[in-house]
Design a protein around this motif. Structure first.
Motif, mmCIF file in Angstrom:
data_model
loop_
_atom_site.group_PDB
_atom_site.id
_atom_site.type_symbol
_atom_site.label_atom_id
_atom_site.label_comp_id
_atom_site.label_asym_id
_atom_site.label_seq_id
_atom_site.Cartn_x
_atom_site.Cartn_y
_atom_site.Cartn_z
ATOM 1 N N PHE A 194 0.836 -1.191 0.000
ATOM 2 C CA PHE A 194 0.000 0.000 0.000
ATOM 3 C C PHE A 194 0.883 1.257 0.000
ATOM 4 C CE2 PHE A 194 -2.729 -3.070 2.606
ATOM 5 C CZ PHE A 194 -3.278 -3.617 1.466
ATOM 6 N N HIS A 195 0.358 2.328 -0.562
ATOM 7 C CA HIS A 195 1.057 3.621 -0.626
ATOM 8 C C HIS A 195 2.424 3.497 -1.315
ATOM 9 C CE1 HIS A 195 -2.132 5.298 1.761
ATOM 10 N NE2 HIS A 195 -1.992 4.302 2.599
ATOM 11 N N SER A 196 2.415 2.769 -2.426
ATOM 12 C CA SER A 196 3.626 2.626 -3.238
ATOM 13 C C SER A 196 3.206 2.596 -4.710
ATOM 14 C CB SER A 196 4.357 1.327 -2.888
ATOM 15 O OG SER A 196 3.783 0.227 -3.584
ATOM 16 N N PRO A 197 4.174 2.671 -5.636
ATOM 17 C CA PRO A 197 3.834 2.596 -7.070
ATOM 18 C C PRO A 197 3.110 1.302 -7.454
ATOM 19 C CG PRO A 197 6.084 3.387 -6.787
ATOM 20 C CD PRO A 197 5.618 2.959 -5.438
ATOM 21 N N MET A 198 3.196 0.257 -6.590
ATOM 22 C CA MET A 198 2.528 -1.012 -6.874
ATOM 23 C C MET A 198 0.992 -0.863 -6.862
ATOM 24 S SD MET A 198 5.295 -2.991 -6.856
ATOM 25 C CE MET A 198 4.762 -4.654 -6.719
ATOM 26 N N MET A 199 0.512 0.228 -6.293
ATOM 27 C CA MET A 199 -0.936 0.465 -6.209
ATOM 28 C C MET A 199 -1.472 1.275 -7.396
ATOM 29 S SD MET A 199 -2.539 -0.917 -3.626
ATOM 30 C CE MET A 199 -1.550 -2.418 -3.642
ATOM 31 N N GLU A 200 -0.661 1.449 -8.424
ATOM 32 C CA GLU A 200 -1.082 2.258 -9.578
ATOM 33 C C GLU A 200 -2.385 1.745 -10.222
ATOM 34 O OE1 GLU A 200 -1.446 5.183 -12.314
ATOM 35 O OE2 GLU A 200 -0.214 5.184 -10.517
ATOM 36 N N PRO A 201 -2.562 0.425 -10.410
ATOM 37 C CA PRO A 201 -3.837 -0.041 -10.986
ATOM 38 C C PRO A 201 -5.038 0.363 -10.120
ATOM 39 C CG PRO A 201 -2.213 -1.818 -10.976
ATOM 40 C CD PRO A 201 -1.627 -0.698 -10.174
ATOM 41 N N ALA A 202 -4.878 0.307 -8.804
ATOM 42 C CA ALA A 202 -5.959 0.696 -7.885
ATOM 43 C C ALA A 202 -6.201 2.201 -7.951
ATOM 44 C CB ALA A 202 -5.612 0.279 -6.455
ATOM 45 N N ARG A 203 -5.122 2.957 -8.071
ATOM 46 C CA ARG A 203 -5.242 4.421 -8.148
ATOM 47 C C ARG A 203 -6.067 4.822 -9.372
ATOM 48 N NH1 ARG A 203 -3.826 8.889 -10.461
ATOM 49 N NH2 ARG A 203 -2.791 7.747 -12.117
ATOM 50 N N GLU A 204 -5.783 4.178 -10.502
ATOM 51 C CA GLU A 204 -6.506 4.490 -11.742
ATOM 52 C C GLU A 204 -7.995 4.166 -11.600
ATOM 53 O OE1 GLU A 204 -4.525 2.474 -14.953
ATOM 54 O OE2 GLU A 204 -2.667 3.579 -14.632
ATOM 55 N N GLU A 205 -8.277 3.027 -10.968
ATOM 56 C CA GLU A 205 -9.664 2.596 -10.785
ATOM 57 C C GLU A 205 -10.415 3.545 -9.834
ATOM 58 O OE1 GLU A 205 -11.837 -1.496 -9.441
ATOM 59 O OE2 GLU A 205 -9.901 -1.688 -10.457
ATOM 60 N N LEU A 206 -9.747 3.904 -8.737
ATOM 61 C CA LEU A 206 -10.383 4.773 -7.746
ATOM 62 C C LEU A 206 -10.538 6.201 -8.265
ATOM 63 C CD1 LEU A 206 -11.511 4.638 -4.827
ATOM 64 C CD2 LEU A 206 -9.321 5.559 -4.065
ATOM 65 N N ALA A 207 -9.596 6.624 -9.102
ATOM 66 C CA ALA A 207 -9.650 7.985 -9.652
ATOM 67 C C ALA A 207 -10.970 8.229 -10.373
ATOM 68 C CB ALA A 207 -8.470 8.229 -10.600
ATOM 69 N N ALA A 208 -11.396 7.261 -11.165
ATOM 70 C CA ALA A 208 -12.650 7.404 -11.913
ATOM 71 C C ALA A 208 -13.835 7.536 -10.962
ATOM 72 C CB ALA A 208 -12.843 6.200 -12.832
ATOM 73 N N ALA A 209 -13.834 6.728 -9.897
ATOM 74 C CA ALA A 209 -14.936 6.773 -8.928
ATOM 75 C C ALA A 209 -14.952 8.107 -8.181
ATOM 76 C CB ALA A 209 -14.800 5.622 -7.939
ATOM 77 N N ILE A 210 -13.782 8.592 -7.799
ATOM 78 C CA ILE A 210 -13.697 9.865 -7.061
ATOM 79 C C ILE A 210 -14.136 11.026 -7.948
ATOM 80 C CG2 ILE A 210 -12.048 11.531 -6.072
ATOM 81 C CD1 ILE A 210 -10.602 9.114 -4.802
ATOM 82 N N GLU A 211 -13.706 11.000 -9.203
ATOM 83 C CA GLU A 211 -14.078 12.081 -10.133
ATOM 84 C C GLU A 211 -15.593 12.147 -10.333
ATOM 85 O OE1 GLU A 211 -12.276 14.403 -10.957
ATOM 86 O OE2 GLU A 211 -10.211 13.749 -11.035
ATOM 87 N N ASN A 212 -16.256 11.003 -10.227
ATOM 88 C CA ASN A 212 -17.711 10.949 -10.443
ATOM 89 C C ASN A 212 -18.521 11.143 -9.154
ATOM 90 O OD1 ASN A 212 -17.635 10.542 -13.247
ATOM 91 N ND2 ASN A 212 -17.139 8.381 -12.951
ATOM 92 N N THR A 213 -17.851 11.498 -8.071
ATOM 93 C CA THR A 213 -18.522 11.691 -6.776
ATOM 94 C C THR A 213 -18.554 13.173 -6.437
ATOM 95 O OG1 THR A 213 -17.760 9.516 -6.021
ATOM 96 C CG2 THR A 213 -18.464 11.062 -4.324
ATOM 97 N N THR A 214 -19.675 13.632 -5.895
ATOM 98 C CA THR A 214 -19.802 15.035 -5.502
ATOM 99 C C THR A 214 -19.175 15.261 -4.131
ATOM 100 O OG1 THR A 214 -21.859 15.213 -6.733
ATOM 101 C CG2 THR A 214 -21.447 16.909 -5.086
ATOM 102 N N PHE A 215 -18.270 16.216 -4.074
ATOM 103 C CA PHE A 215 -17.654 16.613 -2.808
ATOM 104 C C PHE A 215 -18.164 18.009 -2.436
ATOM 105 C CE2 PHE A 215 -15.048 13.132 -3.857
ATOM 106 C CZ PHE A 215 -14.216 12.806 -2.799
ATOM 107 N N SER A 216 -18.346 18.249 -1.147
ATOM 108 C CA SER A 216 -18.740 19.573 -0.655
ATOM 109 C C SER A 216 -17.575 20.172 0.130
ATOM 110 C CB SER A 216 -19.949 19.460 0.267
ATOM 111 O OG SER A 216 -21.014 18.815 -0.394
#
Length: 297
Positions: A194-216
């Protein structure tokens, strides 16, 4: 000033959250809502599951998030943070508690994060190790000298740093760190780097979900793991959350910055007391406490 801090993975225990469920109608309704959102009865595993069942990433992360966030919600009017921070996964709990994310969206993101991290762990075997008794700069320098992927992942407190990467590189780094004077360099029983370059596939997957979520805009500043500095800007919060999976958790630096900005009391919201211990090691003079259930909610 009151700082509220939220724990990450590793704080889980069998029976977690049961007191909340039994003593607060609000907590009970939120736990039942969580069961529906997740599509399985996470409450059964939290309240009665074995330590092994709780250790599964897809369970652990939502379980800790739920314990922390539901506890914060039962605090009612007494929950008045001047600032918040969370360790790794705890950052999502902090964001929900501070009003930047809804309970539902926060839980969905945490569940997606857990599943994405699990998948990334299965792509290539990797691990983490705790290094005790060395200065951060020495650990960083040793990691840079090792062939393969090995990086500083969690700056927990002075003299306690967790490294993360490929199994072979971690083993070599542990030997080199002991030679450099580490009191201990111990491989941890975790499923991945965790918290290393090995998590890049997870980062890409989560990025899409975060971008599609409304933050206040949160009700108070959040000190994020990636920058260790305060922000209330929604786009900045999103970007830092996405970076968090492959970047180190700068917990030492976050706590130091909170103290510099006026934090006098650190209240841990969620299972365990790990973060209180780290705060004391970062600054002995800081006051710490555990949040406790307000039974009138």
């Amino acid at each position: 000033m009151n700082a509220y801090i939220f724990p990450g993975q590793g704080a889980q225990f069998s029976g977690m959250g049961l007191d909340l469920y039994e003593n607060s109608p609000l907590a009970q309704s939120l736990f039942e809502k969580a069961n529906t959102i997740l599509g399985f009865h996470i409450t059964d595993i939290m309240f009665e599951g074995t330590p092994e069942a709780l250790k599964e990433t897809k369970v652990t992360q939502p379980a800790i998030f739920l314990h922390s966030v539901i506890l914060a919600k039962t605090l009612g009017d007494s929950f008045k943070p001047d600032m918040v921070a969370g360790h790794s996964l705890g950052e999502f709990s902090a964001l929900v508690a501070a009003g930047a994310l809804t309970f539902e969206d926060g839980l969905k993101l945490v569940s997606q994060r857990a599943i994405a991290m699990q998948k990334a762990c299965e792509i290539q075997p990797s691990t983490m190790a705790a290094v005790l008794g060395l200065e951060d700069a020495v650990v960083e320098k040793v990691c840079e000298s090792i062939d393969g992927v090995v990086v500083a992942a969690n700056y927990n407190c002075p003299g306690q740093l967790v490294i993360s990467g490929e199994i072979d590189a971690i083993n070599k780094a542990c030997e080199a760190l002991k030679e450099a004077g580490a009191r201990r360099a111990l491989v941890l029983p975790v499923g991945g780097a965790f918290h290393s370059p090995m998590m890049e596939p997870a980062r890409e997957e989560l990025a899409a979900a975060i971008e599609n979520t409304t933050f206040s805009k949160p009700n108070c500043p959040i000190y994020q793991n990636v920058t260790a500095s305060a922000t209330t800007d929604e786009s900045e919060i999103k970007a830092n959350l996405i970076s968090q999976l492959t970047a180190p958790v700068r917990w030492t630096q976050s706590v130091q910055q909170m103290i510099n900005d006026g934090a006098t009391l650190f209240t841990e919201v969620g299972p365990g007391k790990v973060l209180q211990g780290l705060v004391k090691k970062i600054n002995r003079a800081s006051e710490t406490a555990s949040a406790t259930l307000e039974t009138n909610n």
